[in-house]
Scaffold this motif. Structure first.
Motif, PDB file in Angstrom:
ATOM      1  N   LYS A  91       0.824  -1.206   0.000  1.00 41.06           N
ATOM      2  CA  LYS A  91       0.000   0.000   0.000  1.00 41.06           C
ATOM      3  C   LYS A  91       0.858   1.255   0.000  1.00 41.06           C
ATOM      4  CE  LYS A  91      -3.943  -2.009   2.424  1.00 41.06           C
ATOM      5  NZ  LYS A  91      -4.703  -2.012   3.696  1.00 41.06           N
ATOM      6  N   LEU A  92       1.903   1.250   0.832  1.00 40.80           N
ATOM      7  CA  LEU A  92       2.785   2.421   0.889  1.00 40.80           C
ATOM      8  C   LEU A  92       3.506   2.648  -0.429  1.00 40.80           C
ATOM      9  CD1 LEU A  92       4.290   2.052   4.466  1.00 40.80           C
ATOM     10  CD2 LEU A  92       2.714   3.804   3.673  1.00 40.80           C
ATOM     11  N   ARG A  93       3.912   1.570  -1.081  1.00 38.94           N
ATOM     12  CA  ARG A  93       4.575   1.710  -2.383  1.00 38.94           C
ATOM     13  C   ARG A  93       3.638   2.308  -3.410  1.00 38.94           C
ATOM     14  NH1 ARG A  93       7.718  -4.018  -2.810  1.00 38.94           N
ATOM     15  NH2 ARG A  93       9.387  -3.516  -1.343  1.00 38.94           N
ATOM     16  N   THR A  94       2.396   1.841  -3.437  1.00 36.04           N
ATOM     17  CA  THR A  94       1.461   2.372  -4.442  1.00 36.04           C
ATOM     18  C   THR A  94       1.143   3.828  -4.164  1.00 36.04           C
ATOM     19  OG1 THR A  94      -0.409   1.520  -3.159  1.00 36.04           O
ATOM     20  CG2 THR A  94       0.419   0.131  -4.950  1.00 36.04           C
ATOM     21  N   ARG A  99       1.865   9.551  -5.980  1.00 39.67           N
ATOM     22  CA  ARG A  99       2.027  10.975  -5.693  1.00 39.67           C
ATOM     23  C   ARG A  99       2.953  11.686  -6.682  1.00 39.67           C
ATOM     24  NH1 ARG A  99       2.320  10.660   0.818  1.00 39.67           N
ATOM     25  NH2 ARG A  99       0.115  10.249   1.154  1.00 39.67           N
ATOM     26  N   PRO A 100       4.159  11.189  -6.972  1.00 35.63           N
ATOM     27  CA  PRO A 100       5.003  11.926  -7.912  1.00 35.63           C
ATOM     28  C   PRO A 100       4.398  11.991  -9.317  1.00 35.63           C
ATOM     29  CG  PRO A 100       6.331  10.392  -6.648  1.00 35.63           C
ATOM     30  CD  PRO A 100       4.894  10.123  -6.322  1.00 35.63           C
TER      31      PRO A 100
END
Length: 115
Positions: A91-94, A99-100
Motif C-alpha cells: 500500500k505504501l509503495r502504491t 504521488r510523484p
C-alpha cells in the motif's frame, strides 16, 4: 578455640608491618578510616531518603484503582504478521508511486495551459 587472642593479633600486626612497612601503615589506616566514614555517611543518607519517601507516600496515599488491560484475543502468528507487513508495504509503495506521477501530470497540464 576459634577466637583471636592477644598473641594472634600481635602476629597479624607484625606480618602487616613486614608486608607494608612502618611508613605506609598509617597512611593506609587513614585512607581506610576515610573510606569507612564516607560509606557510613552515604548509607545514612540513603536511609533518610527512604524514610522521607515512605513518610510522603503515607501522607499522600490515596486508593488507586487499577484498570485491567484488555488482553488481545489471540496474538497473530509470525506468518500473519509478515503477511500484514507485506500488505502495508505494498500500500505504501502504491501511494508513494502515485504521488510523484500526479504532481508531474498536474505540472505538465499547468505548463500547457499557460502556453
Amino acid at each position: 578455640m576459634g577466637g583471636l587472642g592477644a598473641p594472634e593479633l600481635i602476629i597479624i600486626g607484625l606480618v602487616l608491618v613486614l608486608l607494608f612497612g612502618a611508613k605506609k601503615l598509617p597512611d593506609t589506616a587513614r585512607a581506610l578510616g576515610q573510606s569507612l566514614r564516607l560509606f557510613k555517611k552515604e548509607t545514612t543518607k540513603l536511609h533518610e531518603e527512604d524514610d522521607a519517601r515512605a513518610a510522603q507516600a503515607n501522607t499522600t496515599a490515596q486508593p488507586v484503582v487499577v484498570q485491567p488491560q484488555p488482553l488481545p484475543a489471540s496474538t497473530p502468528s509470525v506468518e500473519e504478521r509478515l503477511r500484514l507487513l507485506e500488505e502495508e508495504n505494498a500500500k505504501l509503495r502504491t501511494t508513494s508511486q502515485a504521488r510523484p506521477t500526479d504532481a508531474t501530470v498536474s505540472g505538465v497540464q499547468k505548463d500547457q495551459g499557460h502556453a
